[in-house]
Write a protein that holds these residues in place. Structure first.
Motif, PDB file in Angstrom:
ATOM      1  N   TYR B  11       0.847  -1.197   0.000  1.00 36.35           N
ATOM      2  CA  TYR B  11       0.000   0.000   0.000  1.00 36.35           C
ATOM      3  C   TYR B  11       0.877   1.239   0.000  1.00 36.35           C
ATOM      4  O   TYR B  11       2.070   1.172   0.306  1.00 36.35           O
ATOM      5  N   MET B  15       2.939  -0.270   3.603  1.00 39.07           N
ATOM      6  CA  MET B  15       2.448  -1.493   4.241  1.00 39.07           C
ATOM      7  C   MET B  15       2.432  -2.627   3.216  1.00 39.07           C
ATOM      8  O   MET B  15       1.772  -2.545   2.196  1.00 39.07           O
ATOM      9  N   ASN B  37      -6.843 -10.614  12.076  1.00 39.20           N
ATOM     10  CA  ASN B  37      -7.065  -9.256  11.578  1.00 39.20           C
ATOM     11  C   ASN B  37      -5.793  -8.740  10.923  1.00 39.20           C
ATOM     12  O   ASN B  37      -4.702  -8.895  11.470  1.00 39.20           O
ATOM     13  N   GLY B  38      -5.948  -8.170   9.743  1.00 40.28           N
ATOM     14  CA  GLY B  38      -4.797  -7.580   9.073  1.00 40.28           C
ATOM     15  C   GLY B  38      -3.933  -8.578   8.329  1.00 40.28           C
ATOM     16  O   GLY B  38      -2.850  -8.250   7.856  1.00 40.28           O
ATOM     17  N   ALA B  39      -4.410  -9.825   8.179  1.00 43.00           N
ATOM     18  CA  ALA B  39      -3.609 -10.861   7.519  1.00 43.00           C
ATOM     19  C   ALA B  39      -3.463 -10.602   6.023  1.00 43.00           C
ATOM     20  O   ALA B  39      -2.484 -11.012   5.406  1.00 43.00           O
ATOM     21  N   GLY B  40      -4.459  -9.922   5.437  1.00 44.52           N
ATOM     22  CA  GLY B  40      -4.418  -9.652   3.998  1.00 44.52           C
ATOM     23  C   GLY B  40      -5.562 -10.300   3.233  1.00 44.52           C
ATOM     24  O   GLY B  40      -5.551 -10.319   2.007  1.00 44.52           O
ATOM     25  N   LYS B  41      -6.562 -10.790   3.944  1.00 45.43           N
ATOM     26  CA  LYS B  41      -7.693 -11.454   3.284  1.00 45.43           C
ATOM     27  C   LYS B  41      -8.461 -10.480   2.383  1.00 45.43           C
ATOM     28  O   LYS B  41      -8.688 -10.753   1.206  1.00 45.43           O
ATOM     29  N   THR B  42      -8.844  -9.359   2.963  1.00 48.74           N
ATOM     30  CA  THR B  42      -9.603  -8.382   2.193  1.00 48.74           C
ATOM     31  C   THR B  42      -8.769  -7.829   1.043  1.00 48.74           C
ATOM     32  O   THR B  42      -9.272  -7.619  -0.062  1.00 48.74           O
ATOM     33  N   THR B  43      -7.496  -7.639   1.294  1.00 52.43           N
ATOM     34  CA  THR B  43      -6.611  -7.136   0.229  1.00 52.43           C
ATOM     35  C   THR B  43      -6.590  -8.107  -0.944  1.00 52.43           C
ATOM     36  O   THR B  43      -6.709  -7.706  -2.101  1.00 52.43           O
ATOM     37  N   GLN B  82     -16.721  -6.675   2.920  1.00 47.73           N
ATOM     38  CA  GLN B  82     -16.727  -6.803   4.369  1.00 47.73           C
ATOM     39  C   GLN B  82     -17.526  -5.676   5.022  1.00 47.73           C
ATOM     40  O   GLN B  82     -18.285  -5.895   5.951  1.00 47.73           O
ATOM     41  N   GLU B 157     -16.207 -12.024   5.167  1.00 49.04           N
ATOM     42  CA  GLU B 157     -16.825 -12.079   6.496  1.00 49.04           C
ATOM     43  C   GLU B 157     -18.334 -11.860   6.455  1.00 49.04           C
ATOM     44  O   GLU B 157     -18.843 -10.905   7.018  1.00 49.04           O
ATOM     45  N   HIS B 189     -14.200 -15.369  10.679  1.00 48.93           N
ATOM     46  CA  HIS B 189     -13.461 -15.549  11.923  1.00 48.93           C
ATOM     47  C   HIS B 189     -14.081 -16.673  12.746  1.00 48.93           C
ATOM     48  O   HIS B 189     -13.556 -17.060  13.762  1.00 48.93           O
TER      49      HIS B 189
HETATM   50  N1  LIG Z   1      -6.244   1.061   1.860  1.00 51.48           N
HETATM   51  C1  LIG Z   1      -5.219   0.692   2.625  1.00 51.48           C
HETATM   52  N2  LIG Z   1      -4.150   1.500   2.759  1.00 51.48           N
HETATM   53  C2  LIG Z   1      -3.100   1.125   3.515  1.00 51.48           C
HETATM   54  N3  LIG Z   1      -3.029  -0.026   4.184  1.00 51.48           N
HETATM   55  C3  LIG Z   1      -4.056  -0.874   4.094  1.00 51.48           C
HETATM   56  C4  LIG Z   1      -5.214  -0.549   3.312  1.00 51.48           C
HETATM   57  N4  LIG Z   1      -6.082  -1.579   3.413  1.00 51.48           N
HETATM   58  C5  LIG Z   1      -5.500  -2.480   4.219  1.00 51.48           C
HETATM   59  N5  LIG Z   1      -4.296  -2.066   4.627  1.00 51.48           N
HETATM   60  C6  LIG Z   1      -3.352  -2.814   5.491  1.00 51.48           C
HETATM   61  O1  LIG Z   1      -3.075  -4.049   4.872  1.00 51.48           O
HETATM   62  C7  LIG Z   1      -3.049  -5.091   5.818  1.00 51.48           C
HETATM   63  C8  LIG Z   1      -4.031  -6.173   5.407  1.00 51.48           C
HETATM   64  O2  LIG Z   1      -5.337  -5.683   5.523  1.00 51.48           O
HETATM   65  P1  LIG Z   1      -6.618  -6.516   5.112  1.00 51.48           P
HETATM   66  O3  LIG Z   1      -7.777  -5.601   5.163  1.00 51.48           O
HETATM   67  O4  LIG Z   1      -6.349  -7.197   3.844  1.00 51.48           O
HETATM   68  O5  LIG Z   1      -6.707  -7.566   6.291  1.00 51.48           O
HETATM   69  P2  LIG Z   1      -7.829  -8.667   6.573  1.00 51.48           P
HETATM   70  O6  LIG Z   1      -7.135  -9.972   6.549  1.00 51.48           O
HETATM   71  O7  LIG Z   1      -8.972  -8.491   5.695  1.00 51.48           O
HETATM   72  O8  LIG Z   1      -8.206  -8.320   8.082  1.00 51.48           O
HETATM   73  P3  LIG Z   1      -9.641  -8.404   8.824  1.00 51.48           P
HETATM   74  O9  LIG Z   1      -9.794  -9.791   9.305  1.00 51.48           O
HETATM   75  O10 LIG Z   1      -9.458  -7.448   9.958  1.00 51.48           O
HETATM   76  O11 LIG Z   1     -10.672  -7.964   7.865  1.00 51.48           O
HETATM   77  C9  LIG Z   1      -3.353  -4.453   7.158  1.00 51.48           C
HETATM   78  O12 LIG Z   1      -2.151  -4.263   7.838  1.00 51.48           O
HETATM   79  C10 LIG Z   1      -3.975  -3.136   6.821  1.00 51.48           C
HETATM   80  O13 LIG Z   1      -3.640  -2.176   7.792  1.00 51.48           O
END
Ligand SMILES: Nc1ncnc2c1ncn2[C@@H]1O[C@H](COP(=O)(O)OP(=O)(O)OP(=O)(O)O)[C@@H](O)[C@H]1O
Ligand SMILES: [Mg+2]
Lengths: 253, 306
Positions: B11, B15, B37-43, B82, B157, B189
């Protein structure tokens, strides 16, 4: 082309207009009437004529432009800022659509609304001043081009803006002054020579001049230049939007 | 159906959300992505669906590159995000119809009715979004994702903030979709859920996919069991003679012995005789299969010894 998507966005955006139809119509009509009272009646009683046209009639094209330009910008800016703000933009980004289709939908709807408001103001004007439109088709052409180009500009502002303050910043600080200084309420020839030259750098001058020519056959700058200016402006906006979507600037992380 | 190759995402702020993720998803399967949380699933989902730019690597859906052939790729995909992103003043019916249009399909009121009925939203069709409860809003998101008949469905989720009854309904919908051949990727989760519904489970942490494995075999492979031993009399400390068993004392009269069911010798018989050899009298013995949650926690800890 994904025409279904264009139609879907356009209808969805227009539905928003219909939902707030009264405030969409009443406020421009009211503010235009106020301008007529202040400029047309109060000031107009001292300036009787500008280049052979009664002052009341002379300001009509400028008044329409003022509303149409502000409406185009705010409608289009809000139209794309809102999905960004509440997050529904995810749907646009994940749909099988391209920039052109998104722009056609959003800008088309914003421009349509601005055009309708322009026509309503024109209708209202007839209640205040007797007037004749010499070249109705040219008038319509200018109106449409203005709606489209400034909606494009509004669209860019909507993508650029990070908060509601920024959303209003450009219209307030740049566009409104340009319109007021662009000969909305006076003829450029009424200014001192030096200012006339400065004025030529204001793009709105070309618009209002061309638009006024369609009404009365008088212009501050040649009609060709007016058309060229607005077409150039439109192309410029399109180019910027294309770049924005290509890079995902401020919409994709 | 989906192929993710060496996907990296950094990002703007620096990040690193994905660090070379690889993933192959077969047509018609249900894959659950698990990760803290923050693993990268949504990304990961965002990139596949076109919401985020790729830093490097490639993704194809149904054989179509998500950047080069974005139209073909996206037509196949339905996304339930999500966050609940909906326009508060819009009506349910209209917002669902909009989604269909965006995907290039002509208006079809019968299809809208069908989807809304399946999700028990039909009686809310003319309601504004702001009048709906949170669970209903989530179902509106699902309706929007299903209205263009996608072949791949992403559920990020989907059960967050949804009650038990509704969750059951939702899984019914998911199973029905699978029966129709739709590929489903979900993050959750609620680990029991993944265990119950997914064909395969992927574990992701710190932007890396640690493993993807069939749910059943994962359970078996990682299947360690715990034996809880209740003693007749309180114990001050585990006797020296039992040190080799790594017993954990969790209460005055409770000892826990962890063993691997896949191992050749579980050591239970020897432990029991050694216990009586040490003069301890048993009152009760229980065994418990470790849940996916335990597996998950142990995997994540192996990866990042903190
Ligand atoms: N738009 C963004 N800009 C900068 N960093 C981001 C952005 N979106 C996510 N991140 C960072 O990327 C990492 C992965 O985030 P992500 O949303 O993919 O996690 P996740 O696995 O979906 O978590 P959760 O279970 O909380 O939904 C996190 O550290 C988050 O802070
Ligand atoms: Mg997430």
């Amino acid at each position: 082309m994904n025409w279904h998507a264009v139609a879907a966005i356009y209808k969805f955006e227009m539905a928003r207009t219909w939902r707030t139809i009264w405030q969409s119509i009443v406020s421009p009509v009211l503010s235009t009437s106020l301008y007529f009272v202040v400029f047309g009646t109060a000031i107009g009683s001292r300036i009787s004529e500008v280049e052979g046209v009664s002052y009341g009639a002379f300001i009509v094209p400028g008044l329409i432009m003022l509303s149409v330009i502000t409406q185009s910008i705010t409608n289009a800016a809000l139209g794309i800022y809102f999905p960004k703000f509440i997050g529904t933009i995810y749907e646009l980004l994940s749909a099988p659509i391209n920039v052109l289709e998104i722009v056609l939908g959003y800008v088309g709807a914003a421009a349509t609304k601005a055009f309708l408001i322009g026509m309503i103001i024109l209708g209202t004007s007839f209640l205040f001043v007797p007037m004749q439109i010499e070249y109705p088709l040219v008038m319509l052409l200018f109106l449409v081009l203005t709606c489209v180009s400034f909606s494009l500009m509004g669209f860019i502002i909507g993508i650029w803006a990070k908060n509601f303050e920024q959303l209003n910043l450009v219209p307030m600080l740049i566009v409104t002054p340009l319109i007021f200084l662009g000969g909305a309420f006076y003829s450029v020839s009424m200014l001192p020579d030096a200012w006339q030259v400065v004025t030529l750098f204001n793009p709105v001058v070309y618009l209002i001049s061309g638009f006024r020519w369609a009404f009365f056959g008088l212009a501050d700058v040649a009609l060709g230049w007016s058309l060229l200016a607005i077409l150039g402006f439109t192309m410029g906006c399109l180019l910027v939007i294309w770049r924005i979507f290509k890079t995902g600037w401020r919409i994709k992380s | 159906m989906i192929s993710v190759r060496d996907l990296r995402k950094t990002y703007e702020g620096g990040m690193e959300a994905l660090r070379g993720a690889n993933l192959e998803i077969a047509e018609g399967e249900i894959l659950a992505l698990l990760g803290p949380n923050g693993a990268g699933k949504t990304t990961l989902i965002s990139i596949i669906c076109g919401l985020a730019n790729i830093t490097s690597g490639s993704v194809t859906v149904g054989g179509h590159d998500v950047i080069e052939d974005y139209r073909e790729a996206r037509r196949l995909i339905g996304l339930v995000p999500q966050e609940i992103n909906l326009e508060p003043f819009e009506r349910v019916k209209n917002t669902v119809a909009l989604s269909r249009g965006l995907f290039g399909m002509s208006r079809d009121d019968a299809k809208v009715e069908d989807v809304l009925r399946k999700l028990s939203l039909w009686d809310k069709k003319d309601a504004q979004i702001r009048e709906l409860s949170g669970g209903m809003r989530r179902r509106v998101l699902i309706a929007k994702a299903l209205i263009h008949e996608p072949r791949v469905l992403f559920l990020d989720e989907p059960t967050a903030g949804v009650d038990v009854e509704l969750r059951k309904d939702m899984w019914d919908v998911v199973r029905q979709l699978q029966a129709d051949g739709v590929t489903i990727i979900l993050t959750t989760h609620y680990i029991e859920e993944a265990e119950a519904i997914a064909d395969r489970i992927g574990v992701i942490n710190n932007g890396e996919i640690l493993l993807v494995e069939e749910t059943a075999s994962l359970m078996r492979r990682m299947g360690s069991k715990e034996m809880t031993i209740e003693l007749q009399a309180p114990l001050e400390a585990v006797p020296e003679s039992l040190a080799s068993y790594n017993l954990r004392q969790t209460g005055a009269c409770t000892l826990i012995y962890a063993y691997d069911t896949a191992a050749e010798r579980t050591g239970i018989a020897r432990l029991l005789s050694d216990l009586s050899g040490a003069g301890l009298v048993l009152r009760d013995v229980q065994t418990r299969q470790s849940s996916l949650e335990d597996i998950f926690v142990s995997l994540v800890h192996q990866e990042s010894p903190a």
